[in-house]
Design an enzyme around this catalytic site. Structure first.
Site, PDB file in Angstrom:
ATOM      1  N   ASN A  89      78.305  97.482  64.563  1.00 12.63           N
ATOM      2  CA  ASN A  89      77.814  97.762  63.188  1.00 12.63           C
ATOM      3  C   ASN A  89      76.910  96.266  62.746  1.00 12.63           C
ATOM      4  O   ASN A  89      77.415  95.082  63.081  1.00 12.63           O
ATOM      5  CB  ASN A  89      78.968  97.890  62.208  1.00 12.63           C
ATOM      6  CG  ASN A  89      79.739  99.285  62.538  1.00 12.63           C
ATOM      7  OD1 ASN A  89      79.103 100.402  63.123  1.00 12.63           O
ATOM      8  ND2 ASN A  89      81.089  99.298  62.720  1.00 12.63           N
ATOM      9  N   HIS A 102      80.292  91.443  66.721  1.00 14.87           N
ATOM     10  CA  HIS A 102      81.233  91.995  67.736  1.00 14.87           C
ATOM     11  C   HIS A 102      80.824  93.395  68.172  1.00 14.87           C
ATOM     12  O   HIS A 102      80.125  94.163  67.429  1.00 14.87           O
ATOM     13  CB  HIS A 102      82.728  92.078  66.895  1.00 14.87           C
ATOM     14  CG  HIS A 102      82.517  92.923  65.559  1.00 14.87           C
ATOM     15  ND1 HIS A 102      82.148  92.347  64.292  1.00 14.87           N
ATOM     16  CD2 HIS A 102      82.897  94.236  65.299  1.00 14.87           C
ATOM     17  CE1 HIS A 102      82.055  93.203  63.591  1.00 14.87           C
ATOM     18  NE2 HIS A 102      82.530  94.527  63.927  1.00 14.87           N
TER      19      HIS A 102
HETATM   20  P1  AMP Z   1      83.130  96.215  61.424  1.00 14.44           P
HETATM   21  O1  AMP Z   1      83.249  97.465  60.315  1.00 14.44           O
HETATM   22  O2  AMP Z   1      82.372  96.626  62.412  1.00 14.44           O
HETATM   23  O3  AMP Z   1      82.863  94.909  60.859  1.00 14.44           O
HETATM   24  O4  AMP Z   1      84.686  96.056  62.047  1.00 14.44           O
HETATM   25  C1  AMP Z   1      85.592  95.227  61.832  1.00 14.44           C
HETATM   26  C2  AMP Z   1      86.747  95.572  62.529  1.00 14.44           C
HETATM   27  O5  AMP Z   1      87.779  94.469  62.737  1.00 14.44           O
HETATM   28  C3  AMP Z   1      87.602  96.741  62.096  1.00 14.44           C
HETATM   29  O6  AMP Z   1      87.556  97.858  63.008  1.00 14.44           O
HETATM   30  C4  AMP Z   1      88.807  96.123  61.823  1.00 14.44           C
HETATM   31  O7  AMP Z   1      89.929  97.136  61.883  1.00 14.44           O
HETATM   32  C5  AMP Z   1      88.753  94.775  62.829  1.00 14.44           C
HETATM   33  N1  AMP Z   1      89.623  93.822  62.269  1.00 14.44           N
HETATM   34  C6  AMP Z   1      89.783  93.200  61.263  1.00 14.44           C
HETATM   35  N2  AMP Z   1      90.529  92.132  61.064  1.00 14.44           N
HETATM   36  C7  AMP Z   1      91.289  92.390  62.248  1.00 14.44           C
HETATM   37  C8  AMP Z   1      92.358  91.545  62.965  1.00 14.44           C
HETATM   38  N3  AMP Z   1      92.959  90.537  62.212  1.00 14.44           N
HETATM   39  N4  AMP Z   1      92.567  91.746  64.247  1.00 14.44           N
HETATM   40  C9  AMP Z   1      92.222  92.850  64.893  1.00 14.44           C
HETATM   41  N5  AMP Z   1      91.031  93.395  64.328  1.00 14.44           N
HETATM   42  C10 AMP Z   1      90.769  93.500  63.127  1.00 14.44           C
END
Ligand code: AMP
Ligand code: ZN
Length: 116
Positions: A89, A102
């Site tokens: 994203n 990511h």
């Molecule tokens: P995005 O919407 O592509 O920015 O996705 C961010 C992702 O990070 C989401 O799927 C969240 O569930 C994940 N996320 C946020 N905080 C953490 C965390 N502390 N550990 C693991 N995943 C996380």
């Protein structure tokens, strides 16, 4: 290069806990805290790049390395044969919430065919 208020930099620094499944000098893979599929990993470069918008030619080897590791993890987690999805994203319209580049690796079930 760490950013103090970045949650993924903090994960890389072990300042907040996560379920790490792969690490090397340049990248980290950990389980998404809110999994959207039976297999849902987040793969990050350790350097803080805000999104794909900050990727330039000097990062080409790093991005290739990330995808190589994603392929290996998909094999190890048993989803390579059944199939999986890799998602990045980017920015507001792309639905990016965490501002550290990511890649999501999703698999273990039939994912919706629709994108977007
Ligand atoms: P995005 O919407 O592509 O920015 O996705 C961010 C992702 O990070 C989401 O799927 C969240 O569930 C994940 N996320 C946020 N905080 C953490 C965390 N502390 N550990 C693991 N995943 C996380
Ligand atoms: Zn960061």
């Amino acid at each position: 290069m760490q950013v103090s208020d970045c949650i993924f930099c903090k994960i890389a620094q072990r300042e907040i806990p996560s379920e790490i499944v792969y690490e090397d000098d340049e990248i980290l893979a950990f389980k998404d805290i809110q999994p959207l599929a039976p297999v849902h990993l987040v793969i990050i470069p350790k350097i803080h790049l805000r999104s794909l918008n900050e990727v330039n030619p000097e990062h080409e080897r790093l991005i290739g390395h990330i995808f190589g590791v994603i392929c290996r993890l998909a094999e190890e987690l048993g989803v390579a044969a059944t199939g999986y999805r890799v998602v990045t994203n980017t920015g507001t319209d792309g639905g990016q919430v965490v501002g550290h580049l990511h890649f999501h690796l999703l698999g273990g079930q039939a994912l919706e065919a629709k994108i977007g």
